[in-house]
Design a protein around this motif. Sequence first.
Motif, PDB file in Angstrom:
ATOM      1  N   GLU A  33      49.361 -20.918 -23.469  1.00 33.24           N
ATOM      2  CA  GLU A  33      49.142 -20.959 -22.025  1.00 33.24           C
ATOM      3  C   GLU A  33      48.929 -19.566 -21.447  1.00 33.24           C
ATOM      4  N   ASN A  34      49.395 -18.531 -22.148  1.00 24.74           N
ATOM      5  CA  ASN A  34      49.123 -17.154 -21.727  1.00 24.74           C
ATOM      6  C   ASN A  34      47.678 -16.746 -22.001  1.00 24.74           C
ATOM      7  N   GLU A  35      47.024 -17.475 -22.925  1.00 26.68           N
ATOM      8  CA  GLU A  35      45.640 -17.153 -23.293  1.00 26.68           C
ATOM      9  C   GLU A  35      44.630 -18.104 -22.668  1.00 26.68           C
TER      10      GLU A  35
ATOM     11  N   THR B 216      42.631 -20.511 -30.414  1.00 29.43           N
ATOM     12  CA  THR B 216      41.984 -20.184 -29.142  1.00 29.43           C
ATOM     13  C   THR B 216      40.470 -20.230 -29.256  1.00 29.43           C
TER      14      THR B 216
ATOM     15  N   THR C 264      53.912 -21.502 -24.820  1.00 27.36           N
ATOM     16  CA  THR C 264      53.812 -20.300 -23.986  1.00 27.36           C
ATOM     17  C   THR C 264      52.721 -19.368 -24.493  1.00 27.36           C
ATOM     18  N   LEU C 265      52.649 -19.172 -25.807  1.00 31.42           N
ATOM     19  CA  LEU C 265      51.645 -18.288 -26.382  1.00 31.42           C
ATOM     20  C   LEU C 265      50.232 -18.723 -26.021  1.00 31.42           C
TER      21      LEU C 265
ATOM     22  N   SER D 182      43.790 -21.224 -19.743  1.00 29.47           N
ATOM     23  CA  SER D 182      44.231 -21.772 -18.457  1.00 29.47           C
ATOM     24  C   SER D 182      44.271 -23.290 -18.502  1.00 29.47           C
TER      25      SER D 182
END
Length: 302
Positions: A95-97, A46, A92-93, A99
């Motif tokens: 895309e949750n952090e 990230t 998923t991990l 955008s």
Amino acid sequence: MNKYIAFDIGGTNVKHSVLLEDGTFIEKGKYNTRKATIKEFLDDLTATIKGYLQKYEISGIAISLPGFVNVETGYTEDAGAITILNGKNLKTLLENEISCTVEIENDGNCVALAEKFNGNAINCKDFVCITIGTGVGGGLFLNNKIFHGHTFRAGEIGYMLTPRSQTGSEIMSDNGSTSSLIRSYKDYKGLDENEVVEGKVIFQEAENNAEVALLIDKWIEGISFGVFNIAGTLNPEKILIGGGVSAREGFAEKIKEKLELQKEWEFIKVPIETCKHKNDAGMIGALKHFLTQNDIKSKSLY
């Protein structure tokens, strides 16, 4: 032209880049893979993504990852060297952090996709990539698309049983990988298994040491058995050999020399070549996968 972030995640390093949709690199780098915990692994990913987002307008994130990757969901039942992702969903991990849309594909498949995109298989509808590295991997491109198999395990060429193998080293990853060559060399030299030896050292010594040259010769023979089996099973237009060792001059020719010793080769022979893309293959292939997935999704809306 749209820009994308691409990652090639390996057990030792994570390579990353920003590419245009035609595969042109704008910027790239790498960092050591931290994989002791899921938190540190995601923190590094990230942080890299956020750094790029501050500089570029990004249209998506493309990832090459080892293991069994469900390309529809992003779930990895087994993620190879990245064991913290076993039973996890990196798509998923992230895309949750972040955008941004994330798409993930197996690393061997990404090599094949890169060769189809702008490499040595542009005009092929059926070809196979075999990657020789720490293990042996591969990608099957059949009927003009990647063949994933029923549970996303197709192309795991390293699990192929190959003949004349020592007990405990029956599969191709244990007798046809660069790590297996290094292991044989250490045994021959009486070196500690933890001592670091680079493959190029072995090839250099082989120039003046007949016994080391024989180790390499037997190793290449093992690779040729796997190539033979793939050719006989799938009858592709060509087989491409990838991985760092494939860049050595005459490597594909040496494999072909071994294949010619098998009398049945004349009935099933196909062209054997090396991959065009080396260290960039994973990122280019991940981009191609992203573009394909989102083209499919956009068409499904109509």
